[in-house]
Design an enzyme around this catalytic site. Sequence first.
Site, short mmCIF file in Angstrom:
data_model
loop_
_atom_site.label_atom_id
_atom_site.label_comp_id
_atom_site.label_asym_id
_atom_site.label_seq_id
_atom_site.Cartn_x
_atom_site.Cartn_y
_atom_site.Cartn_z
N ASN A 52 8.26 32.03 -36.11
CA ASN A 52 7.14 32.04 -35.17
C ASN A 52 5.86 32.40 -35.93
OD1 ASN A 52 5.25 32.63 -33.20
ND2 ASN A 52 6.65 33.82 -31.92
N HIS B 268 5.12 25.64 -28.62
CA HIS B 268 5.04 26.80 -29.50
C HIS B 268 6.45 27.12 -30.00
CE1 HIS B 268 4.24 30.65 -31.13
NE2 HIS B 268 4.82 31.33 -30.16
N CYS C 92 -0.35 33.85 -29.35
CA CYS C 92 0.24 32.53 -29.68
C CYS C 92 -0.46 31.38 -28.97
CB CYS C 92 1.71 32.51 -29.32
SG CYS C 92 2.62 33.77 -30.21
N1 ACO Z 1 20.11 41.10 -35.78
C1 ACO Z 1 21.23 41.51 -35.17
N2 ACO Z 1 21.23 42.01 -33.92
C2 ACO Z 1 20.05 42.09 -33.28
C3 ACO Z 1 18.85 41.67 -33.87
C4 ACO Z 1 18.90 41.15 -35.18
N3 ACO Z 1 17.81 40.72 -35.84
N4 ACO Z 1 17.85 41.84 -32.99
C5 ACO Z 1 18.39 42.36 -31.87
N5 ACO Z 1 19.73 42.51 -32.07
C6 ACO Z 1 20.71 43.06 -31.13
C7 ACO Z 1 20.08 43.98 -30.10
O1 ACO Z 1 19.91 45.27 -30.63
C8 ACO Z 1 21.13 43.91 -29.01
O2 ACO Z 1 22.17 44.78 -29.35
P1 ACO Z 1 22.88 45.68 -28.21
O3 ACO Z 1 23.46 44.70 -27.24
O4 ACO Z 1 23.87 46.45 -29.00
O5 ACO Z 1 21.77 46.49 -27.61
C9 ACO Z 1 21.65 42.49 -29.08
O6 ACO Z 1 21.26 42.00 -30.37
C10 ACO Z 1 21.08 41.57 -28.02
O7 ACO Z 1 19.67 41.80 -27.94
P2 ACO Z 1 18.74 40.99 -26.97
O8 ACO Z 1 17.34 41.51 -27.09
O9 ACO Z 1 19.34 40.92 -25.60
O10 ACO Z 1 18.87 39.54 -27.62
P3 ACO Z 1 18.27 38.19 -27.13
O11 ACO Z 1 19.34 37.19 -27.01
O12 ACO Z 1 17.33 38.37 -25.96
O13 ACO Z 1 17.40 37.76 -28.39
C11 ACO Z 1 15.09 37.73 -29.05
C12 ACO Z 1 16.32 38.59 -28.81
C13 ACO Z 1 15.42 36.77 -30.18
C14 ACO Z 1 13.93 38.62 -29.44
C15 ACO Z 1 14.76 36.93 -27.77
O14 ACO Z 1 14.74 37.80 -26.66
C16 ACO Z 1 13.43 36.24 -27.86
O15 ACO Z 1 13.24 35.30 -28.61
N6 ACO Z 1 12.44 36.64 -27.02
C17 ACO Z 1 11.15 36.01 -26.99
C18 ACO Z 1 10.37 36.47 -28.18
C19 ACO Z 1 9.06 35.77 -28.29
O16 ACO Z 1 8.93 34.61 -28.00
N7 ACO Z 1 8.09 36.55 -28.76
C20 ACO Z 1 6.90 36.08 -29.23
C21 ACO Z 1 5.94 35.54 -28.23
S1 ACO Z 1 4.78 34.89 -29.23
C22 ACO Z 1 3.44 35.93 -29.59
O17 ACO Z 1 2.56 36.13 -28.77
C23 ACO Z 1 3.36 36.59 -30.92
#
Ligand code: ACO
Length: 331
Positions: free
Chosen positions: A288, A258, A117
């Site tokens: 993203n 970003h 990214c």
């Molecule tokens: N729909 C429903 N539930 C979901 C989904 C979904 N799409 N995805 C995850 N969950 C669930 C999980 O399984 C978890 O369930 P559990 O508690 O029963 O285990 C619950 O939601 C909470 O999961 P978390 O991972 O703690 O959720 P969080 O609030 O952290 O959100 C997310 C997840 C959106 C991925 C967040 O952590 C995030 O945005 N992280 C950064 C991602 C990012 O920026 N990545 C790209 C970098 S850029 C690059 O280089 C490509």
Amino acid sequence: MTSSSPRTVIRSTGMSVPEKVVTNADFEAIVDTSDEWITTRTGIKERRMCAEGQNTADMAAEAGRVTLADAGLDPDDVDILILSTATPDHLLPATACETQALLGCENAAAFDISAACAGWLYGVSLADAMITSGMHENVLVIGSEKMSAILDYTDRTTCVLFGDGAGAALVSVGGGNGRGILGTHMRTNGRQARLLWRPAGGAALPSTDETRSDRMEYVKQEGREIFKQAVMCMESACRHVLDSTDRRISDIDLVIPHQANIRIIDAVASRLGVERDRVFVNIDRYGNTSSASIPIALDEARRQGRVGEGSTILMTAFGGGLAWGASVVVL
Ligand code: ACO
């Protein structure tokens, strides 16, 4: 790195996204998720997806075409074409080569850079250095990503987050009246490379029936840890580049972060003490798009009149690598 009297400007911008829109409701039909979860946890409502046969180079070339038209230049005027992508059309040769052919930039040397990214911002910094050194005059820096090709559509924790698209800027010799790329700060932490990666498909673990059945060619990430790192690293990069360019956050007309998660954007803005109306957000429409996200946002900000000649912008990126950075530019 900082230039005391900048010699390079962002002369023009452009973007290209596929026509096909995929909404959160569309995902409800394929994985166990909901519009409510995706909207509140990420800020994403929809994203674009390439049509069959539409590839990274096609979007890159279209974004490049728009950018050159915006500058009033011909393809022949481009000296260097830098393409940032995490989704090259082929592992060999660079996707920049096909993009160069599609664009008809006959005089340009073309190559890819891979910094996830943060790649487009790394590319702008490289373009700035090439121009400041006197080597080149016009460098076209494109970020283009066909994320839909590397997503696991059975994994709800990743597939809902990303979208396809391309954005570009022409970085040219210029400056004067305070305009230009004032400074860029870039950092990498390879010790955490496996927080966001594709385990198979490269030279270390070539594709086999087994890697494919284990779905190891797709993006894997530790979402929670990436989230924390993204907030800390983008805040720190912004502070570094503000310091090194002798600017305060109050001097910034628009922050262009970003677009990975609205909660990451809000946390960085709040730590920097900048109100939401000085932060550009379009994650709701594109998700993203990895290294295309900042140039797409910059192009939209210009076309919406949110920024124009003389505006001071702060761009900041974070992603796989881990790789991150920030840049202060007077447009
Ligand atoms: N729909 C429903 N539930 C979901 C989904 C979904 N799409 N995805 C995850 N969950 C669930 C999980 O399984 C978890 O369930 P559990 O508690 O029963 O285990 C619950 O939601 C909470 O999961 P978390 O991972 O703690 O959720 P969080 O609030 O952290 O959100 C997310 C997840 C959106 C991925 C967040 O952590 C995030 O945005 N992280 C950064 C991602 C990012 O920026 N990545 C790209 C970098 S850029 C690059 O280089 C490509």
